[in-house]
Design a protein around this motif. Structure first.
Motif, PDB file in Angstrom:
ATOM      1  N   UNK A   2      47.801  35.386  39.022  1.00  0.00           N
ATOM      2  CA  UNK A   2      48.002  36.828  38.917  1.00  0.00           C
ATOM      3  C   UNK A   2      47.742  37.294  37.492  1.00  0.00           C
ATOM      4  N   UNK A   3      47.130  38.466  37.381  1.00  0.00           N
ATOM      5  CA  UNK A   3      46.865  39.085  36.087  1.00  0.00           C
ATOM      6  C   UNK A   3      47.485  40.470  36.104  1.00  0.00           C
ATOM      7  N   UNK A   4      48.339  40.750  35.134  1.00  0.00           N
ATOM      8  CA  UNK A   4      49.024  42.039  35.054  1.00  0.00           C
ATOM      9  C   UNK A   4      48.195  43.009  34.222  1.00  0.00           C
ATOM     10  N   UNK A   5      47.950  44.205  34.762  1.00  0.00           N
ATOM     11  CA  UNK A   5      47.275  45.279  34.046  1.00  0.00           C
ATOM     12  C   UNK A   5      48.122  46.538  34.202  1.00  0.00           C
ATOM     13  N   UNK A   6      48.954  46.819  33.224  1.00  0.00           N
ATOM     14  CA  UNK A   6      49.803  47.990  33.317  1.00  0.00           C
ATOM     15  C   UNK A   6      50.718  47.935  34.523  1.00  0.00           C
TER      16      UNK A   6
END
Length: 619
Positions: A542-546
């Motif tokens: 998973x990659x968090x963007x805002x």
């Protein structure tokens, strides 16, 4: 001689009973190591009447067994897993242990009327997680969680023992000398640096030695695993003898040697699996025999209270503070905090105050023993339900695989694998075997035939293939059964499906601004995710963007991202505690409050693709 045979008979019977108890544990999901410990208690002085009170012998046996377990733990840790979680795990293994011990000391002072140094000693004894318990529950217990979280827990449990051991020995010597706080000096810090530094250096050199010696050996295959384990114990004992941490050295040596292509690797792994099981059984049985349950009622209430304080307060606070700078979600931090199993290491260290002649030596031992029992009962039995409740159980990428690795003498550039053809596997549905794999033999109904003359493969056929090392996982997909798909997979993989080839700038336009930096605006979504993941993406990463999270739904054989999901509920967790908010979340929430939070539903980057959301395209 008659007494000798009786001792051997009883010892063998206990080991066999512990081994058979594993069937019960696997069937009912009981913490297996708790059963080993219970068998030792039942056979001890307050049970069947076996009297064992040799603390020094118990410490020696336990230390050797722990060295075997740590070497196997390191041997089974891939270098990718270590790099993935090295910095946060080492932070947990050092700062986390210190914070846990310090917080626990306050509670011990109040509940047991200990001095600060005595409370800190007891905190150091129970501050480290047990490698045997953690590795068993994660690798054998069927808990399928993200590689990042699994690697963090495994590396932490393998590296935090040296810190706890150093603190325990230093505090026992300090209390035994009677110097009190006056005995704390810069020499302790120098000793710590020496032990850890020598442990790492000698561990690396020892791993190199194991790889070189075993790689050049021309001997019987049955001797190779014995050479590996013997050399590992040589690294352990030599590092300890020259003032280093033997436990850290043997773990580092295991990581180095386990990531080298050694001859007879399959035989080595099978032998070490057996030796690790035996080491765990012996260690827990011996420590169970050493305990005297009739002494427990005197301290049962404060000990249980301390155990609950450790589980609910000390460990979670230490984990949160240690992982605060790192990009872990609240659920991940909560799970790491919960998997703080105490086990044989804590009981082993609790012997040190007795050996050091401390006045409250037996209280230390009994208290630590009860804390371990409570930890295994509560945490050991609830790890999988907690992981499921926090949404950390990832759907399996593929089903069961029936595979056997066949050792080839002197074949450093080839591997021989045997697969059983399983019902509903892709190979049975007509998928072709790739060109880099050379099928040589098919066994059908007890008869062997060349692959060329076997015709279409059938269910239960055994297929033997020569392949290049490290390619076996690509073949696993062909011979695996269908992955079981739960109804809540869509929730795990996000509500929307995105094309990984789309420009990442679209995300910034829809959910930003400020999600991307200048160098990332020209990337595709797949390239952005891979870059943020350190150059390598794994399934379910998973990659968090805002306020959104991008999820890897699938990859191809070259580990290129082929499917991406997007979750619109990145900040608000399903179930967690407020203390587990990390720095990224705190900064993001402040920004949202200052500029007014934009609802992700306002602009949809893309509509969900029904075909891509289909379970068969995600398994």
């Amino acid at each position: 001689m008659e007494a000798f045979y009786i001792v051997v008979l009883v010892s063998t019977a206990l080991v066999l009973l512990a081994a058979f108890s594993s069937l019960l544990a696997f069937r009912f999901g009981a913490p297996l190591l708790l059963l080993f410990l219970a068998i030792g208690l039942l056979a001890g002085v307050d049970g069947l009447g076996i009297e064992f009170s040799n603390n020094y012998l118990a410490y020696i046996l336990g230390s050797i067994a722990l060295a075997v377990i740590l070497f196997d733990s390191g041997f089974g840790t891939t270098i990718h897993a270590f790099k993935l979680a090295a910095i946060p795990s080492l932070t947990l293994a050092s700062i986390g242990v210190l914070i846990t011990a310090g917080l626990f000391a306050v509670a011990a002072m109040w509940l047991l009327n200990f001095s600060w140094l005595e409370g800190l000693l007891l905190g150091s004894i129970v501050a480290s997680t047990d490698a045997a318990a953690v590795f068993f529950l994660l690798r054998i217990g069927g808990i399928n969680i993200r590689d990042k979280v699994r690697s963090t827990l495994e590396v932490e449990s393998g590296t935090n023992d040296p810190m706890a051991i150093f603190l325990t020995i230093a505090l026992v010597e300090l209390l035994a000398s009677g110097e009190g706080y006056a005995g704390i000096n810069i020499g302790m810090l120098a000793m710590f640096i020496q032990e850890m530094g020598l442990g790492v250096i000698l561990g690396l050199l020892g791993g190199m030695m194991i790889a070189q010696v075993v790689g050049r050996l021309d001997t019987d295959r049955g001797l190779t695993p014995i050479f590996v384990l013997g050399l590992a114990m040589l690294v352990f004992s030599f590092a300890g003898a020259v003032g280093g941490s033997g436990f850290l050295a043997v773990y580092v040596a295991g990581i180095y040697a386990g990531n080298r292509k050694l001859p007879a690797l399959g035989s080595i792994k099978r032998f070490q699996d057996g030796m690790t099981w035996l080491a765990q059984i012996i260690m827990f049985l011996v420590l169970g025999l050493l305990a005297t349950p009739s002494q427990f009622p005197a301290i049962i209430l404060p000990a249980v209270a301390l155990a609950l304080f450790l589980i609910v307060v000390a460990r979670p606070l230490a984990i949160w503070l240690s992982l605060l700078p790192f990009d872990y979600t609240q659920q991940e931090i909560g799970f790491v905090a919960w998997v703080g199993l105490r086990g044989a290491v804590s009981i082993l260290l609790a012997i040190m105050p007795i050996l050091g002649g401390l006045q409250n030596g037996q209280i230390f031992f009994n208290t630590a023993f009860i804390i371990v029992l409570v930890s295994l009962l509560i945490q050991g039995w609830t790890i999988k339900p907690v992981a499921k409740k926090l949404g950390l159980i990832i759907p399996p990428r593929m089903g069961a695989v029936d595979k056997v690795e066949v050792d080839l003498p002197g074949a450093a550039n080839h591997e021989l694998l045997s697969y059983r053809v399983i019902k509903d596997s892709p190979i049975l549905r007509g998928e072709r075997i790739p060109r880099w794999a050379t099928p040589s033999l098919v066994i059908r109904d007890g008869k062997s035939m060349r692959y060329q003359y076997a015709g279409r493969l059938r269910e239960n056929d055994l297929v033997y293939l020569f392949i290049v090392p490290s390619y076996s996982r690509l073949l696993d997909r062909l011979f695996a059964s269908r992955a079981p798909v739960d109804a809540d997979d869509a929730e795990f993989f996000g509500a929307f499906a995105l094309s990984p080839a789309r420009p990442a700038a679209d995300l910034d336009a829809a959910y930003g601004p400020g999600l991307l930096n200048e160098s990332e605006r020209g990337l595709t979504i797949a390239e952005l995710m891979k870059q943020r993941l350190g150059g390598k993406a794994d399934y379910a990463d998973r990659v968090r963007l805002g306020s959104i999270i991008l999820i890897v739904r699938d990859l191809d054989d070259q580990d290129h991202i082929t499917s991406v999901g997007m979750s619109l509920e990145a900040v608000e967790p399903a179930i967690t505690l407020p203390i587990f908010i990390n720095l990224h979340d705190i900064v993001q929430r402040i920004r949202d409050r200052l500029k007014g939070r934009k609802t992700p539903e306002a602009i949809a980057v893309s509509a969900p693709d029904p075909d891509e959301n289909a379970p068969e395209n995600r398994g």
